[in-house]
Enzyme design. Structure first.
Site, short mmCIF file in Angstrom:
data_model
loop_
_atom_site.label_atom_id
_atom_site.label_comp_id
_atom_site.label_asym_id
_atom_site.label_seq_id
_atom_site.Cartn_x
_atom_site.Cartn_y
_atom_site.Cartn_z
CE1 TYR A 168 -51.66 -62.16 12.44
CE2 TYR A 168 -51.89 -59.94 11.52
CZ TYR A 168 -52.40 -61.22 11.73
OH TYR A 168 -53.63 -61.56 11.24
CG ASN B 297 -55.34 -55.26 8.85
OD1 ASN B 297 -54.43 -55.30 9.66
ND2 ASN B 297 -56.60 -55.48 9.20
NE ARG C 136 -98.48 -26.89 18.96
CZ ARG C 136 -98.69 -27.68 20.01
NH1 ARG C 136 -97.98 -27.50 21.11
NH2 ARG C 136 -99.60 -28.64 19.98
CE LYS D 240 -108.15 -41.19 -2.49
NZ LYS D 240 -108.27 -41.20 -1.00
#
Length: 723
Positions: free
Chosen positions: A116, A267, A361, A463
């Site tokens: 392959y 690959n 806490r 803020k």
């Protein structure tokens, strides 16, 4: 029988994820741990903090020696980040194994063996056949060059410079193991690219299933001299392939790929796992930072330290939680803030909440599992970058090519999805803590928005930062959505399941940046809170002194010098000063609408009411003293408050800053002294964002690591004994 611990072989002082036979360099199965669970468990031994310290130490070493089995995420991060200085060296002992697999491919082709990707087409078209092995590899690289540079547009679709360097390093490490069928000279060429800071431009377009085919094909394209190849040079300039080779001192010309070599280059999962390594190095640092920030938050919020008590966490059993609590306990142990808070909590205990809110806490319970996730992901990616991910694998010892699917990058996709969830949860905790810190309804006496000016009507402090934090947190939580649930069938339904590893890594990299923004903003706010506590202590000290002086002068004696009944009021007046939050009245301390004057008057009225018949006598009436007391206070107190502020601002406060003796001091010192930030006020030009920017840059550059670890330098790795 070999033990699990013995199964972890050593190489250059680092643990290997592979057990090898030194004689023939072939993998062997460890009979004590055939499924590798023992090796995985052994890698999790010791504390997370110790592991982070090791990572940092490794990150700073000048050389990364590659042998195929001992690469760590910190080494990947080091090569990715350090464009100059850190060098890669290849193990010469790997040359023979690499050559053997390369020779096997050529011999197999010459024998006419059908393999392959060597004699066949690719993927769903593997039914096609050819004997032109070199031409096949050339075509593989051509058709995989499917990415889009976006030339002429504002957006760039190339992967980050750091991710590309990481990918090259990881791919070399995989190929060095000798199962891929590629020449050693190609690996040396990629090493020269890294060491000479020449970085190919890699593009998007991978699903990390048959590996990271598309981006890795651009490395192969550069090595073979494709005309569309690009690289960044040492100064960031764009280079073509010829210029890149010259800059990298690769003198033998472009490579003509032999059979299997193109497939060997593309690959693999190196792009996804390389970027994941960078992500996890930063994630581990941010996890420790979140633990220390939570402890500092407890200090400035005057929290109750019992939330770190070891028995609580021992009974829960989770190691991440136990360690997080122990680290916070260490920071808080002996803290001057904790000692002062204890006295405050003992004052009117029945009128105060019995316990702190969840963001403080339960911070160990919240962070503990997240640290475990990040740590497990780190080990998973570390295994991945030491894995062989090709298909087919060349098994020289058995004279065969194995067709499998190690290119499937599921460990990356899953680890990155999990890490991103953990990062989002850390961010959520920081936002919850930040929101409490800036809210004067929750923050135990700090001013609203952490405003530090004389006139709060012209100072809105953090803020804007709180709004920015909400934005960061929302985006971070959106990014926490999983990538791996969005798989599409690809490549003619051959790649019908795929990992999306690189996509998940990219999204997690984004999450890291957002959490760095949040951590920067929060730490600047914590330093503001530290300074406000310092200012608060100095102001309260001055108010108490003036109230005491005025009380002695106006309440001790009558008009004829006799002792007056009001002389007994002083103690109760000072108790009012102790109980009242300074910033609730200090901008106009003698205002009749603010609580200080109201409650001081109430003390005098209460004493007058119990004065009985003496109130009918002008010489012994306490009511008659109220106006005198208030008038003198109005004369002296505003001046003293301004004098105290001026002394504080000039660096000469009467009361020193508590933070100086705390274990959290190294972080504060880093932010204030090394980065040159200061107390933010509406009276100054500098904005919160400018200060946060300095810290964000420092975090991104890794400069926060040393002060962070200094906070924990004397921790012995264990919780305090239960007593």
């Amino acid at each position: 029988m070999e033990t699990v611990a013995a199964a972890i072989t050593k190489n250059n002082g680092y643990e290997s994820f592979c057990v090898t036979n030194a004689k023939n360099n072939n993998m062997k199965v460890n009979s004590a741990d055939p499924l590798n669970w023992g090796v995985a468990a052994e890698a999790m031994k010791g504390s997370h903090l110790d592991e982070v310290k090791r990572m940092v130490e490794e990150y700073r070493k000048p050389v990364v020696r590659l042998g195929g089995e001992t690469l760590t995420i910190s080494q990947v991060a080091a090569i990715a980040a350090h464009d100059h200085g850190v060098k890669v060296e290849l193990s010469e002992s790997a040359r023979a194994g690499v050559k053997a697999s390369s020779d096997w491919v050529m011999e197999s082709m010459n024998k006419g063996t059908d393999s392959y990707g060597v004699t066949t087409g690719f993927g769903a078209t593997s039914h096609r056949r050819t004997k032109q092995g070199g031409a096949l590899q050339k075509e593989l690289i051509r058709f995989l060059n499917a990415g889009i540079f976006g030339n002429g547009t504002e957006s760039s679709h190339t992967l980050p410079h750091t991710a590309t360097r990481a990918a090259m390093l990881v791919r070399i490490n995989t190929l060095l193991q000798g199962y891929s069928g590629i020449r050693f000279e190609i690996l040396e060429a990629i090493t020269k690219l890294i060491n000479n800071n020449v970085t190919p431009c890699l593009l998007r377009g991978t699903i990390t299933a048959s590996g990271d085919l598309v981006p890795l094909s651009y490395i192969a394209g550069l090595l073979t001299g494709r005309p569309n190849s690009k690289a960044h040079g040492t100064s960031g300039e764009i280079l073509n392939a010829k210029e890149a080779f010259q800059s990298a001192e690769i003198n033998d010309g472009f490579f003509e790929l032999q059979p299997k070599e193109g497939l060997a280059l593309v690959n693999g999962t190196a792009v996804g796992s390389g970027l994941a390594s960078i992500v996890l190095f930063e994630a581990n640092i941010l996890a420790v930072l979140s633990e220390v920030l939570s402890a500092i938050f407890a200090e400035v919020m005057q929290g109750k330290p019992e939330f770190t008590d070891h028995l609580t966490h021992k009974l829960k059993h989770h190691p991440g939680q136990i360690e997080a609590a122990a680290i916070m306990e260490h920071i808080l142990d002996g803290s001057a803030y904790v000692k002062a808070a204890k006295k405050l909590h003992e004052m009117d205990p029945l009128q105060k909440p019995k316990q702190d809110r969840y963001a403080l806490r339960t911070s160990p319970q919240w962070l503990g599992p997240l640290i475990e996730v990040i740590r497990f992901s780190t080990k998973s990616i570390e295994r991945e970058i030491n894995s062989v991910n090709d298909n087919p694998l060349i098994d020289v010892s058995r004279n065969k090519a194995l067709h499998g699917g190690n290119f499937q990058g599921t460990p990356i996709g899953v680890s990155m999805d999990n890490t991103r969830l953990a990062l989002a949860s850390i961010g959520k905790l920081l936002f919850a803590q930040f929101s409490e810190l800036v809210n004067d309804f929750y923050n135990n006496g700090l001013p609203s928005n952490l405003s530090a000016s004389r006139n709060p009507s012209l100072d809105y402090g953090f803020k804007g930062s709180e709004i920015a934090m909400a934005s960061y947190c929302s985006e971070l939580q959106y990014l926490a959505n999983p990538v791996t649930t969005h798989v599409q069938s690809a490549e003619q339904h051959n790649q019908d399941v795929n990992s999306l590893g690189l996509i998940s890594s990219r999204k997690t990299y984004e999450a890291i940046e957002i959490l760095q923004l949040m951590s920067s903003t929060f730490l600047i706010a914590l330093c503001q809170a530290v300074d406000l506590r310092h200012l608060e202590e100095n102001l309260k000290n001055s108010v108490k002194n003036i109230v005491s002086q005025v009380a002695k002068r106006t309440l001790t004696t009558g008009v004829n010098g006799e002792l007056h009944p009001s002389r007994f009021c002083e103690k109760d007046l000072l108790r009012v000063v102790d109980r009242e939050h300074v910033f609730a009245y200090i901008d106009d301390p003698c205002s009749a609408t603010y609580p200080l004057m109201q409650k001081l008057r109430q003390v005098l009225v209460d004493h007058a009411l119990v004065n009985g018949e003496s109130e009918k006598n002008l010489n012994t009436s306490i009511f008659q003293k109220i106006a005198t007391f208030e008038d003198e206070l109005k004369t002296l107190l505003p001046k003293e408050v301004e004098s105290t502020r001026a002394a504080y601002e000039s660096g000469n406060p009467t009361v020193p800053n508590k933070i100086n003796g705390c274990r959290s001091y190294p972080l504060y010192r880093f932010v204030r002294q090394e980065l040159g930030t200061g107390l933010l006020t509406g009276e100054k030009v500098i904005s919160p964002g400018e200060e946060c920017d300095k810290l964000f840059t420092a975090i991104c550059q890794g400069k926060i690591i040393d002060p962070l670890l200094q906070c924990l330098g004397d921790w012995n790795g264990a919780p305090l004994p239960i007593s």
